[in-house]
Design an enzyme around this catalytic site. Structure first.
Site, PDB file in Angstrom:
ATOM      1  N   ASP A 111     -11.960-112.910   7.504  1.00  0.00           N
ATOM      2  CA  ASP A 111     -12.338-112.460   6.399  1.00  0.00           C
ATOM      3  C   ASP A 111     -13.575-111.915   6.465  1.00  0.00           C
ATOM      4  OD1 ASP A 111      -9.640-112.285   5.334  1.00  0.00           O
ATOM      5  OD2 ASP A 111      -9.957-114.233   4.321  1.00  0.00           O
ATOM      6  N   ASP A 126      -5.800-106.964   4.315  1.00  0.00           N
ATOM      7  CA  ASP A 126      -5.644-107.180   3.018  1.00  0.00           C
ATOM      8  C   ASP A 126      -5.669-106.115   2.205  1.00  0.00           C
ATOM      9  OD1 ASP A 126      -5.504-109.949   3.777  1.00  0.00           O
ATOM     10  OD2 ASP A 126      -7.485-110.344   3.104  1.00  0.00           O
TER      11      ASP A 126
END
Length: 154
Positions: A111, A126
């Site tokens: 991430d 995402d």
């Protein structure tokens, strides 16, 4: 088929961004982009959203893989023709598959986007999943009222 191009684009963009982050940052590093409001932050997430199920790798790989396979088969084989629903599902599948690649290869998902007003750090995959879910909600609420040209039927 346009659906497969979108699927490939979501996966490619997400993986390229993750490769760039892994090549240029160390886990825990942050780079300020817009003051403290937006930063690039290299985070390894071993779980699902918010780190849930981090100790259950089989669950994190098996369940999403089965759901994505079923959705992809539905899109490719179904005579159901609503484009909005199919585009929504393909975005969800693309994002899910790209995160699944990380889980299988690295044991965690990379991430990198961090906003001060939204605590979890997230990635391109995402974003695709959330955008696909938003499109699916629009379809569920208004799908039969939307024509193929994208306009609302009265």
């Amino acid at each position: 088929m346009a659906y497969l191009l979108i699927l490939a684009a979501v996966i490619a963009v997400d993986q390229l961004v993750k490769i760039a982050v892994r090549a240029n940052m160390m886990p825990g590093d942050t780079i300020s982009v817009i003051g403290s409001f937006f930063k690039l932050a290299y985070v390894r997430n071993p779980g699902a959203a918010f780190g849930m199920f981090a100790d259950n790798k089989a669950f994190l790989i098996g369940v999403p893989a089965a759901i994505m396979a079923a959705a992809l088969i539905f899109i490719l084989k179904s005579r159901y023709t609503n484009k909005l629903a199919k585009y929504a599902l393909i975005m969800i599948i693309g994002g899910g598959f790209s995160n699944l690649i990380d889980r299988v290869i690295f044991g965690s998902v990379t991430d990198m986007f961090s906003f001060s007003i939204f605590p979890p750090v997230f990635n391109v995959a995402d974003i695709a999943v959330c955008a696909g879910c938003a499109l699916l909600v629009v379809y569920i609420l208004f799908g039969e009222k939307i024509t193929e040209s994208g306009r609302f039927r009265r």
